[in-house]
Enzyme design. Structure first.
Site, PDB file in Angstrom:
ATOM      1  N   SER A 253       7.419   0.430  14.986  1.00 56.31           N
ATOM      2  CA  SER A 253       6.552  -0.286  14.060  1.00 56.31           C
ATOM      3  C   SER A 253       5.362  -0.796  14.843  1.00 56.31           C
ATOM      4  O   SER A 253       5.379  -0.812  16.074  1.00 56.31           O
ATOM      5  CB  SER A 253       7.295  -1.448  13.420  1.00 56.31           C
ATOM      6  OG  SER A 253       7.332  -2.524  14.323  1.00 56.31           O
ATOM      7  N   LYS A 254       4.341  -1.222  14.103  1.00 58.45           N
ATOM      8  CA  LYS A 254       3.150  -1.726  14.780  1.00 58.45           C
ATOM      9  C   LYS A 254       3.499  -2.897  15.685  1.00 58.45           C
ATOM     10  O   LYS A 254       2.828  -3.164  16.663  1.00 58.45           O
ATOM     11  CB  LYS A 254       2.108  -2.165  13.747  1.00 58.45           C
ATOM     12  CG  LYS A 254       1.398  -1.006  13.123  1.00 58.45           C
ATOM     13  CD  LYS A 254       0.251  -1.438  12.236  1.00 58.45           C
ATOM     14  CE  LYS A 254      -0.256  -0.235  11.454  1.00 58.45           C
ATOM     15  NZ  LYS A 254      -1.279  -0.528  10.501  1.00 58.45           N
TER      16      LYS A 254
END
Ligand code: GLU
Length: 318
Positions: A253-254
C-alpha cells in the site's frame, strides 16, 4: 495499424499521492498493449475528489511516467486548459447525470454511514457490501422531510440483468447487477461525481477503446459497461492486471512508503525498475535492466501472470 486507427488507451492516475510500483506496472502494461498495436495513449488526471487530490502530485506523476519511459499523445495537466482533469469536467458529468434522471433511474439516498452498514448485505463471495435499497422507494413526502435534515447522495437503479464481458487477461467475467452489485452512487452528497459515472463518461467521450487497470477494479467493469450501453457509447475492451505484493505476499500500500517511484528513483535507474516490473509480472524470463520501449515488440498478454505478483526482495534491499 497507425495511430489514427489503432486502439486508444489511457493512464488514469489519481493524484492523491506519489506514483507507486503498482501504478507503474499498470501504466507500463497499458502503454505496451496500446503501443504494440500502434495506438494512442491519453493521460487523464482523476482528481474528482479535490480535497484528496493535489496538483503537485499530478505534475510529479507526469514526470515519473516520463522517467519510466512512458509517453502519451494527449492529455495531462496542461492540455487545453485542464480538459483532461476530472475536476474541470463537472459540466460534462452534469449532462449524463441529467440523462439518468430523465430515464427515471436516479433516486436520492439519505443513508448515513451507520445506516448504510445496516442496510447493506455482504456479498457472498468477496465481502463487498451490496446496497439493499433502503431509499429506493421513498415517497415525495419522505424525500422532502429527509432533505431538511441532510443532503442526499444520488443512486442509480440497476436492472436485474447479467453483464458479461471477456477481459483481455482474465477471460469471461459475469455479474448480475442486482445480486452482485446493487444500486450504486453516481453523485455523492457533497456534489462530487462518483468514480463509476465519471470514468465511464470520460472513457467514452475521450474515445478510449482499451482500459487497463488493477484487478481490484475488475468488478467495477460491469457497472461501467452498463453505463456505456445506457448512454449509447461503444464499450471499450477491459484488461485487468495482477496486484503487486511484498516479497512475503503481503499486499502493498502507499503506506509502505519505500515503494514509491520517487524514493526508488534515488536508488535505481528507470531500466532497473522497468526490468523488475517486467520480470515479476512474467513479461521477461530473467531479470535484466530494460527500457520500456524495448519491451514493445515482445509484449503479450499471455505472458502476464494471472495471480498477484510478489516483488523481488532486491527492491527493498538497496
Ligand atoms: N484512478 C484510478 C487509480 O488511480 C484508476 C481508475 C481506472 O483505471 O479506471 O487507481
Amino acid at each position: 495499424m497507425n495511430k489514427e486507427t489503432g486502439p486508444v488507451g489511457r493512464f488514469a492516475p489519481t493524484p492523491s499521492g506519489r506514483m507507486h510500483l503498482g501504478n507503474a506496472l499498470c501504466s507500463l502494461i497499458a502503454w505496451l498493449s496500446v503501443r504494440q498495436a500502434g495506438g494512442r495513449m491519453i493521460l487523464r488526471i482523476e482528481d474528482l475528489d479535490t480535497e484528496r487530490s493535489n496538483f503537485t502530485f499530478s505534475r510529479e506523476i507526469e514526470q515519473e511516467l516520463c522517467w519510466l519511459g512512458l509517453d502519451w499523445d494527449e492529455g495531462g495537466t496542461d492540455a487545453d486548459g485542464h480538459r483532461y482533469c476530472q475536476s474541470h469536467r463537472t459540466a460534462i458529468y452534469d449532462v449524463y447525470f441529467e440523462k439518468l434522471r430523465e430515464k427515471g433511474l436516479l433516486y436520492p439516498c439519505f443513508c448515513s454511514r451507520a445506516e448504510l452498514h445496516a442496510a447493506s448485505a455482504p456479498h457472498r463471495s468477496d465481502g463487498r457490501f451490496i446496497y439493499e435499497g433502503r431509499c429506493r422507494n421513498l415517497t415525495p413526502e419522505q424525500i422532502e422531510e429527509k432533505s431538511r435534515v441532510r443532503l442526499p447522495a444520488w443512486r442509480v437503479r440497476v436492472p436485474d440483468r447479467e453483464i458479461r464481458f471477456v477481459d483481455l487477461h482474465y477471460g469471461e467475467y459475469v455479474e448480475n447487477l442486482v445480486q452482485d452489485c446493487g444500486d450504486f452512487v453516481v453523485r455523492r452528497a457533497d456534489g462530487v461525481y462518483a468514480y463509476q459515472l465519471a470514468v465511464s463518461v470520460d472513457d467514452a467521450r475521450m474515445g478510449v477503446t482499451e482500459v487497463v487497470r488493477g484487478n481490484d477494479l475488475l468488478s467495477s467493469s460491469p457497472r461501467q459497461i452498463w453505463l456505456h450501453e445506457l448512454f449509447g457509447f461503444p464499450v471499450p475492451r477491459y484488461g485487468h492486471i495482477p496486484l503487486l505484493l511484498a516479497p512475503d505476499g503481503r499486499r502493498l500500500s502507499k503506506r509502505d512508503g519505500d515503494i514509491d517511484i520517487e524514493t526508488l528513483s534515488t536508488k535505481f535507474t528507470p531500466e532497473e525498475i522497468v526490468g523488475m516490473l517486467a520480470f515479476s509480472s512474467g513479461m521477461i524470463e530473467k531479470y535484466e535492466p530494460v527500457k520500456a520501449q524495448e519491451l514493445i515488440e515482445t509484449f503479450s498478454w499471455e505472458k502476464i501472470r494471472r495471480e498477484d505478483v510478489c516483488l523481488p526482495q532486491m527492491i527493498f534491499e538497496r
